[in-house]
Enzyme design. Structure first.
Site, PDB file in Angstrom:
ATOM      1  N   TYR A 132      55.194 -37.572 -13.663  1.00 51.24           N
ATOM      2  CA  TYR A 132      55.441 -36.170 -13.304  1.00 51.24           C
ATOM      3  C   TYR A 132      54.167 -35.380 -13.563  1.00 51.24           C
ATOM      4  O   TYR A 132      53.774 -35.178 -14.708  1.00 51.24           O
ATOM      5  CB  TYR A 132      56.622 -35.648 -14.127  1.00 51.24           C
ATOM      6  N   LYS A 160      56.464 -37.595  -9.284  1.00 46.38           N
ATOM      7  CA  LYS A 160      56.819 -36.238  -8.871  1.00 46.38           C
ATOM      8  C   LYS A 160      55.521 -35.443  -8.845  1.00 46.38           C
ATOM      9  O   LYS A 160      54.924 -35.170  -9.884  1.00 46.38           O
ATOM     10  CB  LYS A 160      57.823 -35.612  -9.843  1.00 46.38           C
ATOM     11  N   ILE A 202      62.256 -33.497  -5.960  1.00 46.54           N
ATOM     12  CA  ILE A 202      62.976 -33.151  -7.188  1.00 46.54           C
ATOM     13  C   ILE A 202      63.009 -31.635  -7.212  1.00 46.54           C
ATOM     14  O   ILE A 202      61.995 -30.982  -7.435  1.00 46.54           O
ATOM     15  CB  ILE A 202      62.322 -33.767  -8.430  1.00 46.54           C
TER      16      ILE A 202
END
EC number: 4.3.3.7
Length: 290
Positions: A132, A160, A202
C-alpha cells in the site's frame, strides 16, 4: 486474486467505542450492493487510533459477518516491522483472506528499507499480501523499481497505488507485468487506472455508493467501456468531495447524514467544519443520497 470494487470500510464509533452492531450493518450494506471484497482497519477505518484489541475485534467482526461471501483483506500495516508481522499473523489466524500493508510512516525508510520490511513480512506470514503506497500520508514513496523487486515473492500479490499518479501506476505495470496486480487507491482515477491494467479499486466512495463503484468495475470487466466511463465521470464530483477534509472525516460525515452510522471520529481527527459540511450536504443531495 483480489479485484473489482473493494471497500475500505469505516470503523463506526458511538460514544468513543467501536459500534459493533453498526459495523455489521455496514458490512451487509456493502455485500447487498455488489462489493467484491472488504478491507477493515485501513486508513479509512482509522487503524492508527485503534488499540490492538480493538483492531483485532474489528477484523474478527467483519470476517464473522461476511461469512465467506466475499474476501476480507485486513489492514495490518505498521511503521514497526515486528508489529506488522504480529498483526498479519493474527489476521490470518482469524480467517482473513489477505492483508493490506501500508508503507511504514513517520520513520521514512529508504527504498532498501522498504524491500527488507516487506520481505520480512512476506517471509514470516503465508497469506496473500497487498502493498500500500500512499506517500501523501506516510512521507515515503515506494518507487516502481522497488515494487518490481518485491513482486516475485509468492505472498505479495498486489499493490494499492495511491499516489494519484497514472504515470507511476503505468511504470509499475510496465515493470512488473503479471507478477503483481495493481489496484487503484484513488476513486477519482479508477477508470483510467483500469484502462492501464489495474484490476479494480480499494475505495472510499464505496462506503456511501457501493453499487456505483461496483457497477463501474463490473462494466469495465464486461468490456462496456462507455458505461464505465460514464460512471467514472458521474461520480467524479462526489469522489473529490470525500477529500475536502482529511479522510475519513468526509465519508463518515456522509454516512452520518445518510443515517448509516455516527459521524464520530477519533482525535486528532475532528468533526467536519460547518462550511464544508454544508458543501458536502449539497453534493449528497445532488446525488440523491439524502
Amino acid at each position: 486474486m483480489f479485484k473489482g470494487s473493494i471497500v475500505a470500510i469505516v470503523t463506526p464509533f458511538t460514544n468513543g467505542a467501536v459500534d459493533q452492531e453498526k459495523l455489521r450493518e455496514l458490512v451487509e450494506f456493502q455485500i447487498t450492493n455488489g462489493t467484491d471484497a472488504i478491507v477493515p482497519c485501513g486508513t479509512t477505518g482509522e487503524s492508527s487510533t485503534l488499540d490492538y484489541d480493538e483492531h483485532m475485534d474489528v477484523v474478527k467482526i467483519v470476517i464473522e459477518q461476511v461469512n465467506k461471501r466475499v474476501p476480507v483483506i485486513a489492514g495490518t500495516g505498521s511503521n514497526s516491522t515486528a508489529e506488522a508481522i504480529e498483526l498479519s499473523r493474527k489476521a490470518k489466524e482469524a480467517g482473513a483472506d489477505g492483508v493490506l500493508l501500508v508503507t511504514p510512516y513517520y520513520n521514512k525508510p529508504t527504498q532498501e528499507g522498504l524491500v527488507r520490511h516487506y520481505t520480512a513480512i512476506a517471509d514470516a506470514v503465508a497469506i496473500p499480501q497487498i502493498l500500500y503506497n500512499v506517500p501523501g500520508r506516510t512521507g515515503v514513496n515506494m518507487l516502481p523499481e522497488t515494487v518490481a523487486r518485491l513482486a516475485p515473492h509468492k505472498n505479495i500479490v498486489a499493490i494499492k497505488e495511491a499516489t494519484g499518479s497514472l504515470q507511476q501506476a503505468s511504470e509499475i505495470l510496465a515493470l512488473c507485468g503479471d507478477q503483481i496486480d495493481v489496484l487503484s487507491g484513488d476513486d477519482f482515477i479508477t477508470f483510467p487506472m483500469m484502462a492501464c491494467g489495474a484490476k479494480g479499486v480499494i475505495s472510499v466512495l464505496a462506503n456511501i455508493m457501493p453499487k456505483a463503484v461496483a457497477d463501474l468495475t463490473d462494466a469495465f470487466f464486461a468490456g462496456d467501456l462507455e458505461t464505465a466511463r460514464r460512471l467514472h465521470l458521474n461520480t467524479l464530483k462526489i469522489s473529490n468531495a470525500m477529500f475536502i477534509e482529511s479522510n475519513p472525516i468526509p465519508v463518515k460525515t456522509a454516512l452520518g447524514l445518510m443515517g448509516k452510522c455516527s459521524d464520530e471520529v477519533r482525535l486528532p481527527l475532528c468533526p467536519m467544519s460547518e462550511g464544508n459540511k454544508a458543501k458536502l450536504t449539497a453534493i449528497m443531495k445532488e446525488y440523491q443520497l439524502i
